[in-house]
Every structure is written in C-alpha cells, then in structure tokens.
Design a protein around this motif. Structure first.
Motif, PDB file in Angstrom:
ATOM      1  N   THR A 123       0.851  -1.198   0.000  1.00 55.71           N
ATOM      2  CA  THR A 123       0.000   0.000   0.000  1.00 55.71           C
ATOM      3  C   THR A 123       0.882   1.243   0.000  1.00 55.71           C
ATOM      4  O   THR A 123       1.977   1.251   0.547  1.00 55.71           O
ATOM      5  N   GLN A 124       0.389   2.291  -0.619  1.00 55.54           N
ATOM      6  CA  GLN A 124       1.109   3.565  -0.662  1.00 55.54           C
ATOM      7  C   GLN A 124       0.123   4.693  -0.906  1.00 55.54           C
ATOM      8  O   GLN A 124      -0.995   4.484  -1.369  1.00 55.54           O
ATOM      9  N   ASP A 125       0.542   5.889  -0.549  1.00 57.06           N
ATOM     10  CA  ASP A 125      -0.297   7.051  -0.809  1.00 57.06           C
ATOM     11  C   ASP A 125      -0.252   7.385  -2.291  1.00 57.06           C
ATOM     12  O   ASP A 125       0.811   7.345  -2.909  1.00 57.06           O
ATOM     13  N   PHE A 126      -1.414   7.710  -2.840  1.00 58.14           N
ATOM     14  CA  PHE A 126      -1.515   7.995  -4.274  1.00 58.14           C
ATOM     15  C   PHE A 126      -2.016   9.421  -4.470  1.00 58.14           C
ATOM     16  O   PHE A 126      -3.031   9.819  -3.894  1.00 58.14           O
ATOM     17  N   SER A 127      -1.311  10.177  -5.270  1.00 57.39           N
ATOM     18  CA  SER A 127      -1.724  11.530  -5.618  1.00 57.39           C
ATOM     19  C   SER A 127      -1.767  11.648  -7.137  1.00 57.39           C
ATOM     20  O   SER A 127      -0.758  11.400  -7.801  1.00 57.39           O
ATOM     21  N   ASN A 128      -2.912  12.024  -7.630  1.00 64.68           N
ATOM     22  CA  ASN A 128      -3.075  12.204  -9.069  1.00 64.68           C
ATOM     23  C   ASN A 128      -3.078  13.691  -9.385  1.00 64.68           C
ATOM     24  O   ASN A 128      -3.724  14.483  -8.701  1.00 64.68           O
ATOM     25  N   SER A 129      -2.334  14.097 -10.387  1.00 64.80           N
ATOM     26  CA  SER A 129      -2.264  15.505 -10.753  1.00 64.80           C
ATOM     27  C   SER A 129      -2.482  15.669 -12.251  1.00 64.80           C
ATOM     28  O   SER A 129      -2.288  14.750 -13.036  1.00 64.80           O
ATOM     29  N   LEU A 130      -2.886  16.884 -12.615  1.00 65.73           N
ATOM     30  CA  LEU A 130      -3.176  17.215 -14.006  1.00 65.73           C
ATOM     31  C   LEU A 130      -2.244  18.345 -14.433  1.00 65.73           C
ATOM     32  O   LEU A 130      -2.078  19.331 -13.721  1.00 65.73           O
ATOM     33  N   SER A 131      -1.621  18.193 -15.589  1.00 70.16           N
ATOM     34  CA  SER A 131      -0.721  19.226 -16.100  1.00 70.16           C
ATOM     35  C   SER A 131      -1.500  20.186 -17.001  1.00 70.16           C
ATOM     36  O   SER A 131      -2.175  19.759 -17.947  1.00 70.16           O
ATOM     37  N   LEU A 132      -1.417  21.475 -16.694  1.00 64.39           N
ATOM     38  CA  LEU A 132      -2.174  22.488 -17.424  1.00 64.39           C
ATOM     39  C   LEU A 132      -1.253  23.649 -17.797  1.00 64.39           C
ATOM     40  O   LEU A 132      -0.192  23.840 -17.210  1.00 64.39           O
ATOM     41  N   SER A 133      -1.701  24.424 -18.757  1.00 72.44           N
ATOM     42  CA  SER A 133      -0.979  25.630 -19.149  1.00 72.44           C
ATOM     43  C   SER A 133      -1.715  26.853 -18.628  1.00 72.44           C
ATOM     44  O   SER A 133      -2.949  26.894 -18.617  1.00 72.44           O
ATOM     45  N   GLY A 134      -0.959  27.817 -18.170  1.00 74.69           N
ATOM     46  CA  GLY A 134      -1.559  29.041 -17.658  1.00 74.69           C
ATOM     47  C   GLY A 134      -0.653  30.223 -17.903  1.00 74.69           C
ATOM     48  O   GLY A 134       0.380  30.123 -18.571  1.00 74.69           O
ATOM     49  N   SER A 135      -1.009  31.365 -17.338  1.00 76.59           N
ATOM     50  CA  SER A 135      -0.195  32.567 -17.493  1.00 76.59           C
ATOM     51  C   SER A 135      -0.186  33.342 -16.187  1.00 76.59           C
ATOM     52  O   SER A 135      -1.136  33.303 -15.406  1.00 76.59           O
TER      53      SER A 135
END
Length: 352
Positions: free
Chosen positions: A52-64
């Motif tokens: 078992t392990q901690d899971f973090s899901n992230s999304l890559s986005l473009s911004g300014s």
C-alpha cells in the motif's frame, strides 16, 4: 466361393483393427507428450509484490502569470507636463506623486470663481436680512440663495480640476517605461506609463469541464516557468461561476507570492494541479490490467500457478491504475506475459 468371402472378410477386419489400433496409440502418445510438455515448460513471468502507498493524481495544465493589479497611467486633464516625479522601472508607493500638469490657468479661474462666490454670498446675506424685514419676497431671496450655491459649486469644480493636475499612484507597484518628457502636452488619451503590482501575482488557467467538480477553493497548486528550475506554489482563490461554453473549460485564478521578484507578469506557466489523494492505495502498472467482457482482470502468482483475479479500478494515470477491490498488500502480481496466461497455468517466477 464361401471360403474366399470368409478370407476376404477376415482380411478387411484385420486391416481395420490395425488402423484403429494405430490411431488410438497415436492419440494416446500425443496426449501424453502434450501433458509432458505442459508440465515441463511453465511460462516465465515477473512478479511485483504489492504494497500500500499514498496515491496523488495531478493534471498538467498551461496558464499565465498576471499582475495582481495593473493600470495605464493617464492624465484626466489636458495640459503641459510640468514635472515628472518617478524613475522608470522603479517601485512607487500608493499616493506617491507621479507627475504634475501645469495648472496656472485653472488657478486663475478658481480665483475668479472665489470672487464671484464671495459676492454671491454677500448678496444672499443681504437678501436674508431684507426678507426678515419683509422688504423682499421669498422668491427674490431664493434667487439670491441659488446664485450663491451655484458660485460655490463652480469654485469646487475648478478646485477639483486643479487636484487632477497632480497624478498620484493608485496603488503600490512597479512603474514601467514613460512615454512623455517634461513639457509634453498631454490629454486624457495620452499613455504616460503602466503601473503593475507585482507582489502577489495572479496565476490564471482553464480546467477541462470533467475535472471541474474536483476543484476546492484555497487548495494549493504548484507551477514552473520557462528557464527556471524552481517550483513555485500558489493558492486557488477564485473560480468562474460557470463553464465556458465554447471551450468547455472552467476559468480559475490563484495567488502566488513574488517577494523575490523572480516571476514576471505575462510569463507562461506549466501548472501541476492535484486532483485525487488516496491513502493506503493499491497501485498497479497499467499494462497488467486485462479488459474482459465482465470487467477487468489481473493474474497473481501462487504456488507455481497463475490465478485469474477480477478487479475494480478507479483513477488512472499514464502508467498506473488504482485498484479498489480484488487485490491486497502482499499479493504477487504478475507483470509480464499476461496476455498469454490462462487461469491455473504453470509459471516460473523470474527474480530481477
């Protein structure tokens, strides 16, 4: 004749018996060889012992990156610039004088207006005394009072115009390059310079519609900018109340500290937005998941055999899948050759 028929029948029966014997023997030898081959040739596989392990899901986005506040400095009145009190590219404070427009004509006008105001005030005072003695009508007094109020308002109007000849910074920030010099005739359309508040800064980006429900105000995000290896932090403070119908995205703004001055408004930013955090999750490589008619399955190794296990999955990233049910910590998950495996197939575990 009968003897020939009997002999012929015996020959046919003998030949048929020999053919049947040979077919039966060949089949038996084939099955024996197959079983022998299956027993002697298990499939070589690699396994992963699940933890078992901690899971973090992230999304890559473009911004300014945008200025927290920014304004174009202009003069509200037309005239000759008398003095410029700021240095280009420097920081200015709120209320600091930036430049002064010549106001000599306005001061002459205000002096004239004050004279008229004083005269109107005296006329109003006399009219009031006469009204008390009933020497004039109420209408005549009202006219004198109105003239006084008009003259007073005219004085205040010109004084307001004089105040506008001194232009001050509306907020603290960094002022840009000026486009005028002392002696320049300016109008309200003349751009003097731009004033930008650079700490904090705003980070603006758009999120695809399907992720909109997972965003929580005040949550922290991270981002990077070109030509800088440092990772910066920002906190979401505002969300657009509706989805943009043309792009099917939700506009979001975050604030980031820029006390160091490393960030410049207008810079492109690559944002890493956290979407899901699961504690004690079972995470498996995405390539071990085999789609089947009734769902998804994986293979685990147990006592030299591959065992088929139906699983339920949730969040998926580029390389991993979170398994909700079907697997537990300590299971030996088969990670190679899964497409050629069958339930209870003999295997040989390769340790790397």
């Amino acid at each position: 004749m009968k003897i020939k028929s009997i002999i012929l029948a015996l020959l046919v029966l003998s030949l048929g018996g020999m053919i049947a014997y040979r077919i039966t023997k060949n089949n038996a030898e084939s099955d024996k060889g197959k079983d022998k081959k299956d027993k002697k040739s298990p499939i070589s596989v690699e396994v992963l012992v699940l933890q078992t392990q901690d899971f973090s899901n992230s999304l890559s986005l473009s911004g300014s990156i945008e200025a927290n506040e920014q304004v174009e400095i202009r003069s509200e009145v037309a005239g000759i610039v008398e003095k410029i009190s700021f240095e280009e590219g420097n920081t200015v404070s709120k209320g600091q004088v930036l430049f002064k427009v010549n106001d000599i004509e306005l001061r002459a006008q205000v002096s004239q207006a004050k004279t008229k105001e004083a005269l109107a005030s005296e006329n109003e005072r006399r009219a009031k005394l006469l009204l008390q003695k009933e020497a004039i009508s109420q209408e005549e007094y009202d006219m004198a009072s109105a003239e006084y109020r008009t003259a007073k308002a005219q004085t205040q109007l010109i004084q307001a115009q004089i105040a506008k000849t001194t232009v001050r910074a509306p907020f603290s920030g960094k002022i840009g390059l000026r486009s005028i010099s002392p002696g320049t005739y300016v109008t309200p359309t003349t751009l003097i310079a731009k004033l930008v508040a650079t700490n904090p800064l705003k980070l603006t980006f758009s999120l695809p519609e399907k992720y909109a429900s997972s965003i929580v105000p005040n949550s922290e995000i991270s981002f990077t900018v070109p030509n800088n290896t440092e990772t910066f932090k920002a906190k979401i403070y505002a969300l657009e109340p509706e989805i943009e119908t043309t792009t099917r995205t939700l506009k979001i703004k975050a604030l980031t500290n820029n006390a160091s001055g490393k960030l410049i408004p207008g810079t492109f930013a690559t944002i890493s937005l956290p979407l899901t955090h699961v504690k004690d999750a079972i995470i498996v490589p995405s390539q071990v998941i085999v789609p089947v008619q009734n769902g998804k399955k994986v293979y685990v190794a147990h006592q030299g055999m591959a065992h088929e296990v139906m699983v339920e999955t949730t969040t998926r990233t580029e390389n991993s899948v979170v398994v909700l049910s079907g697997l537990k910590a300590g299971d030996s998950l088969i990670t190679t050759g899964v497409m050629s495996l069958k339930d209870e197939a003999p295997i040989k575990v390769i340790h790397k």
